[in-house]
Every structure is written in C-alpha cells, then in structure tokens.
Design a protein around this motif. Structure first.
Motif, PDB file in Angstrom:
ATOM      1  N   TYR A   1       0.835  -1.204   0.000  1.00  0.00           N
ATOM      2  CA  TYR A   1       0.000   0.000   0.000  1.00  0.00           C
ATOM      3  C   TYR A   1       0.873   1.259   0.000  1.00  0.00           C
ATOM      4  O   TYR A   1       0.628   2.207  -0.758  1.00  0.00           O
ATOM      5  N   SER A   2       1.873   1.272   0.858  1.00  0.00           N
ATOM      6  CA  SER A   2       2.743   2.447   0.985  1.00  0.00           C
ATOM      7  C   SER A   2       3.465   2.750  -0.320  1.00  0.00           C
ATOM      8  O   SER A   2       3.625   3.920  -0.702  1.00  0.00           O
ATOM      9  N   LYS A   3       3.890   1.717  -1.012  1.00  0.00           N
ATOM     10  CA  LYS A   3       4.606   1.886  -2.272  1.00  0.00           C
ATOM     11  C   LYS A   3       3.758   2.616  -3.304  1.00  0.00           C
ATOM     12  O   LYS A   3       4.254   3.447  -4.067  1.00  0.00           O
ATOM     13  N   VAL A   4       2.472   2.303  -3.329  1.00  0.00           N
ATOM     14  CA  VAL A   4       1.577   2.898  -4.316  1.00  0.00           C
ATOM     15  C   VAL A   4       1.078   4.272  -3.879  1.00  0.00           C
ATOM     16  O   VAL A   4       0.877   5.164  -4.702  1.00  0.00           O
ATOM     17  N   ILE A   5       0.898   4.476  -2.567  1.00  0.00           N
ATOM     18  CA  ILE A   5       0.287   5.710  -2.071  1.00  0.00           C
ATOM     19  C   ILE A   5       1.293   6.841  -1.881  1.00  0.00           C
ATOM     20  O   ILE A   5       0.999   7.997  -2.183  1.00  0.00           O
ATOM     21  N   LEU A   6       2.492   6.532  -1.407  1.00  0.00           N
ATOM     22  CA  LEU A   6       3.442   7.567  -1.006  1.00  0.00           C
ATOM     23  C   LEU A   6       4.612   7.726  -1.963  1.00  0.00           C
ATOM     24  O   LEU A   6       5.052   6.761  -2.589  1.00  0.00           O
ATOM     25  N   ASN A   7       5.134   8.952  -2.036  1.00  0.00           N
ATOM     26  CA  ASN A   7       6.366   9.184  -2.787  1.00  0.00           C
ATOM     27  C   ASN A   7       7.574   9.025  -1.873  1.00  0.00           C
ATOM     28  O   ASN A   7       7.419   8.649  -0.698  1.00  0.00           O
ATOM     29  N   ALA A   8       8.745   9.338  -2.369  1.00  0.00           N
ATOM     30  CA  ALA A   8       9.975   9.123  -1.601  1.00  0.00           C
ATOM     31  C   ALA A   8      10.043   9.983  -0.338  1.00  0.00           C
ATOM     32  O   ALA A   8      10.762   9.665   0.612  1.00  0.00           O
ATOM     33  N   LYS A   9       9.278  11.068  -0.321  1.00  0.00           N
ATOM     34  CA  LYS A   9       9.274  11.966   0.832  1.00  0.00           C
ATOM     35  C   LYS A   9       8.171  11.638   1.830  1.00  0.00           C
ATOM     36  O   LYS A   9       7.973  12.369   2.805  1.00  0.00           O
ATOM     37  N   GLY A  10       7.460  10.556   1.575  1.00  0.00           N
ATOM     38  CA  GLY A  10       6.396  10.166   2.491  1.00  0.00           C
ATOM     39  C   GLY A  10       5.109  10.936   2.309  1.00  0.00           C
ATOM     40  O   GLY A  10       4.220  10.900   3.169  1.00  0.00           O
ATOM     41  N   LYS A  11       4.978  11.637   1.185  1.00  0.00           N
ATOM     42  CA  LYS A  11       3.761  12.388   0.867  1.00  0.00           C
ATOM     43  C   LYS A  11       2.935  11.603  -0.154  1.00  0.00           C
ATOM     44  O   LYS A  11       3.478  10.822  -0.941  1.00  0.00           O
ATOM     45  N   PRO A  12       1.623  11.818  -0.198  1.00  0.00           N
ATOM     46  CA  PRO A  12       0.797  11.124  -1.200  1.00  0.00           C
ATOM     47  C   PRO A  12       1.241  11.469  -2.613  1.00  0.00           C
ATOM     48  O   PRO A  12       1.504  12.630  -2.939  1.00  0.00           O
ATOM     49  N   LYS A  13       1.335  10.457  -3.473  1.00  0.00           N
ATOM     50  CA  LYS A  13       1.703  10.662  -4.867  1.00  0.00           C
ATOM     51  C   LYS A  13       0.583  11.377  -5.604  1.00  0.00           C
ATOM     52  O   LYS A  13      -0.584  11.297  -5.220  1.00  0.00           O
ATOM     53  N   HIS A  14       0.950  12.043  -6.695  1.00  0.00           N
ATOM     54  CA  HIS A  14      -0.072  12.608  -7.568  1.00  0.00           C
ATOM     55  C   HIS A  14      -0.457  11.583  -8.614  1.00  0.00           C
ATOM     56  O   HIS A  14       0.399  10.967  -9.251  1.00  0.00           O
ATOM     57  N   TYR A  15      -1.757  11.402  -8.817  1.00  0.00           N
ATOM     58  CA  TYR A  15      -2.270  10.563  -9.897  1.00  0.00           C
ATOM     59  C   TYR A  15      -3.162  11.413 -10.782  1.00  0.00           C
ATOM     60  O   TYR A  15      -4.016  12.162 -10.296  1.00  0.00           O
ATOM     61  N   ASP A  16      -2.972  11.286 -12.097  1.00  0.00           N
ATOM     62  CA  ASP A  16      -3.836  12.008 -13.031  1.00  0.00           C
ATOM     63  C   ASP A  16      -5.256  11.452 -12.976  1.00  0.00           C
ATOM     64  O   ASP A  16      -6.219  12.207 -13.073  1.00  0.00           O
ATOM     65  N   TYR A  17      -5.345  10.118 -12.838  1.00  0.00           N
ATOM     66  CA  TYR A  17      -6.646   9.462 -12.763  1.00  0.00           C
ATOM     67  C   TYR A  17      -6.651   8.453 -11.628  1.00  0.00           C
ATOM     68  O   TYR A  17      -5.681   7.718 -11.436  1.00  0.00           O
ATOM     69  N   ILE A  18      -7.740   8.416 -10.890  1.00  0.00           N
ATOM     70  CA  ILE A  18      -7.972   7.359  -9.903  1.00  0.00           C
ATOM     71  C   ILE A  18      -9.264   6.656 -10.291  1.00  0.00           C
ATOM     72  O   ILE A  18     -10.327   7.279 -10.378  1.00  0.00           O
ATOM     73  N   PHE A  19      -9.169   5.344 -10.549  1.00  0.00           N
ATOM     74  CA  PHE A  19     -10.320   4.539 -10.948  1.00  0.00           C
ATOM     75  C   PHE A  19     -10.755   3.698  -9.753  1.00  0.00           C
ATOM     76  O   PHE A  19      -9.980   2.864  -9.261  1.00  0.00           O
ATOM     77  N   ILE A  20     -11.978   3.910  -9.304  1.00  0.00           N
ATOM     78  CA  ILE A  20     -12.477   3.228  -8.109  1.00  0.00           C
ATOM     79  C   ILE A  20     -13.567   2.243  -8.506  1.00  0.00           C
ATOM     80  O   ILE A  20     -14.617   2.638  -9.029  1.00  0.00           O
ATOM     81  N   GLN A  21     -13.309   0.971  -8.274  1.00  0.00           N
ATOM     82  CA  GLN A  21     -14.308  -0.072  -8.540  1.00  0.00           C
ATOM     83  C   GLN A  21     -15.112  -0.319  -7.273  1.00  0.00           C
ATOM     84  O   GLN A  21     -14.551  -0.677  -6.239  1.00  0.00           O
ATOM     85  N   GLU A  22     -16.403  -0.094  -7.355  1.00  0.00           N
ATOM     86  CA  GLU A  22     -17.248  -0.405  -6.211  1.00  0.00           C
ATOM     87  C   GLU A  22     -17.289  -1.912  -6.008  1.00  0.00           C
ATOM     88  O   GLU A  22     -17.061  -2.692  -6.936  1.00  0.00           O
ATOM     89  N   HIS A  23     -17.618  -2.316  -4.800  1.00  0.00           N
ATOM     90  CA  HIS A  23     -17.495  -3.721  -4.414  1.00  0.00           C
ATOM     91  C   HIS A  23     -18.438  -4.637  -5.171  1.00  0.00           C
ATOM     92  O   HIS A  23     -18.063  -5.724  -5.593  1.00  0.00           O
ATOM     93  N   GLY A  24     -19.692  -4.198  -5.352  1.00  0.00           N
ATOM     94  CA  GLY A  24     -20.634  -5.058  -6.063  1.00  0.00           C
ATOM     95  C   GLY A  24     -21.761  -5.537  -5.184  1.00  0.00           C
ATOM     96  O   GLY A  24     -22.502  -4.745  -4.604  1.00  0.00           O
TER      97      GLY A  24
END
Length: 363
Positions: free
Chosen positions: A130-153
């Motif tokens: 999770y941390s690898k995908v969420i945070l940058n090297a400085k421990g801040k949230p990364k910027h994403y141009d798009y976030i695709f959220i799949q609802e559970h169903g």
C-alpha cells in the motif's frame, strides 16, 4: 456521465507561491519541452478487488489508452480479493497518517493490512505494498492524473460506497486528479432471464450515480468525477449478441472458451463464477476508456494486438489472479473486439438501450 467539480479557491499566499515557482523555473531554464514531456505521460491508480485484477483490467486500459493517445501510461493498482472501497480507504488513511512507517500503526489500524488468505492477521508486506503505491519518496501522497475506483458489487450499499469513495478521494486525490467510479455487473445465472438481473444492475448504477453527485458537491480536492457504466455494458452486449455468440467467429477461441466452460452464448462471464472472461475484462477496460475520453476504443484494436508502450506497476495480485489470464484464451479475433468496443462506447456516451436499438437516458 461526468460531473465537473467546482474550481478550488486558492488564497493569496498560494498565488504568490505559484508566481515564485514560475519565476524560479524561468531562471533555471525549465523549457517548454520539459512541460511537454510531462504532458505526454499519464499516471493512473486502479483501486478494487478481483473484478479489477482478473485478466488485468488496468493493463488492458493502459494498452488501449497508450495506443489511442501515444502517451506513456503508468498504471498502479491497489487490488486485493474481496476488498471493499471502505477497506481500501481505511488502509489509505492509515498509510498517509503514518507516512509509510509501520511502527507508527495502532493496533486498530493493523487490521487493515491483512492478506486474502488470512484476513485476521496483520501483514507487513501488505502495508509495504500500500505504501509503495500511495506515497512518494518523501512520504507524501503521490499525484495521480486518474484514480479509478471499482465499487465492491453485491454487498455494496449507498452508505458503504459513499464512505469508501469519500475516504479514498480525501487521502489520495488532489485538485488535478480525475476520479472515475465504476460498478461491475451483477452476477448472472444463464438459466434465468437477463431481465431478472437488470433490476439489480439498475440499483448498482443508482448507488454510483448518487455517490458521484454527492462527491461533486463536496469540498474535497479533485478535478472532476466520471461514472463508467461497465456493468451495464455487459447487459447491453448480451441483449445484442447473446443469441449469436461472437466467439463463434473464431473456431480457435470458441474451442478454448468451450473447454473452459464459459457461457458461449454470453461470452463475457466464466460459468459458475462472478469473474469475467478476457473478452469481458476487455470490454470493462474499453467502457472505462470511452467514458474518460468520449470516443470508441475500436481504432486502437490493431495497435492493442501488436502491443503498445506503457509502464505498469502491479501490487496485491493473488496467485489465482496472476494466472487467470492464461485460462481464458487470447483475444485473437478483431470482430469480437470491435463488438465489445461498440457496446462500450454506446453505453458510455450514447445512453443507448441496445435491446431496442434506441438511444435514451435509461434502459
């Protein structure tokens, strides 16, 4: 369906800071070519469960989009089997709070980082992923141009969907992030009329629409929110092609699908399972692409089959998911893919009731 979010109000301090940054860029010779290079890249984060990672929907989207735009598409995923948007949101919040330092986790937070095989036990590896995908090297949230959220169903309610989506956007999005929410198709039994399940799909779609409208009215930072009707595309495809299987256009594909006990009359779902065939997953990716870009993925088919240049960084894929693409046969036949792209675009942009052949806002 796209909702344009109200612009973020910047205060005087922010404006002065931006002006200083621009001056600094000019002084140090940051050229237009540098900005253009950034413009030619797109970072995407897919959040979901096995519906997303089976057959690697994020990779399919990356291939379609890179073939269509010529951009370098970097795709990240947060996809764990059976996990809901609320579970992802809780994990994301904990990662942001602890800045990637596992030792800062409370006992209550540790339960958000388990494995599919052992849901009650904390996994340091899951927290790291999770941390690898969420945070940058400085421990801040990364910027994403798009976030695709799949609802559970199946178990998704408005309250759980809203809390999950709002939590994820609050933790992961910024004012330049485009949010795309999509709902998978309702599980179907081929022995029952498709109309039986259309009502449930309508219910799913209404949940997503309501959440999107509420998100658009919120004070959270993001650019806009789009609804991608991926589940509805399944029904439209089956109404249009269910009686004359598209797979029969290619004997090799038909043999593979028949052997794997796929509904050959429906083409999109694995028999006795909630997951998609490769064709079904491809149509999900095509529907998302059409929803974002407002055009059909059909012109990308030849490049898609030849292979496109993109970068993908995948986490959270269970072993059965990693091998699943090999069980459903390749997408060999262009006619099959063209039909999927047609339905995807009609569903995303035309509001089409494919059963009647007429366009409209509802089925």
């Amino acid at each position: 369906m796209r909702f344009e979010h109200k612009p973020i109000k910047r205060n005087k301090t922010t404006a002065l800071f931006l002006a200083a940054v621009i001056c600094a860029m000019a002084m140090f010779g940051v050229t237009a070519s540098t900005a253009q290079a950034k413009e030619n890249k797109e970072t995407c984060l897919f959040i979901g469960n096995s519906i997303t990672y089976y057959n690697n929907v994020p990779e399919m989207y990356g291939k379609i989009t890179s073939a269509a735009t010529g951009k370098e598409i970097r795709v990240y995923t947060m996809t764990y089997g059976g996990r809901s948007t609320i579970a992802h949101a809780q994990a994301a919040k904990a990662v942001v709070r602890t800045k990637g330092k596992a030792g800062r986790l409370t006992d209550a937070e540790k339960k958000y980082f388990c494995t599919f095989e052992d849901p009650g036990k904390y996994s340091a590896q899951t927290y790291k992923e999770y941390s690898k995908v969420i945070l940058n090297a400085k421990g801040k949230p990364k910027h994403y141009d798009y976030i695709f959220i799949q609802e559970h169903g199946a178990s998704q309610t408005y309250e759980s969907a809203r809390n999950g989506v709002f939590g994820l956007v609050k933790s992961l999005a910024d004012e330049d992030t485009h949010v795309v929410i999509w709902m998978p198709n309702y599980r179907m039994d081929p022995s029952k009329p498709i109309g039986t399940y259309k009502k449930q799909q309508d219910k799913y779609d209404r949940v997503v629409e309501k959440v999107s409208k509420e998100l658009n009215k919120s004070d959270l930072d993001f650019a806009d929110v789009t609804v991608a009707y991926a589940g509805r595309a399944f029904f439209n495809y089956m109404y249009r092609y269910g009686k004359t299987s598209a797979i029969k256009a290619d004997p090799k594909d038909y043999a593979v699908y028949k052997k794997e006990k796929v509904f050959c009359g429906h083409d999109l779902m694995v028999k006795g399972d909630i997951h998609s065939t490769q064709l079904g997953s491809y149509m999900i990716a095509a529907t998302i692409y059409s929803s974002v870009y407002g055009k059909s993925a059909k012109p990308t088919i030849s490049k898609y089959k030849a292979g496109s240049t993109y970068t993908i960084d995948v986490i959270g894929k269970e072993p059965n998911g990693a091998n699943y693409a090999q069980k459903n046969g390749p997408l060999r036949n262009s006619t099959i893919m063209e039909r999927a792209c047609y339905i995807a675009n009609q569903t995303a942009n035309k509001g089409m009731n494919v059963r009647s052949g007429k366009a409209g806002k509802s089925w």
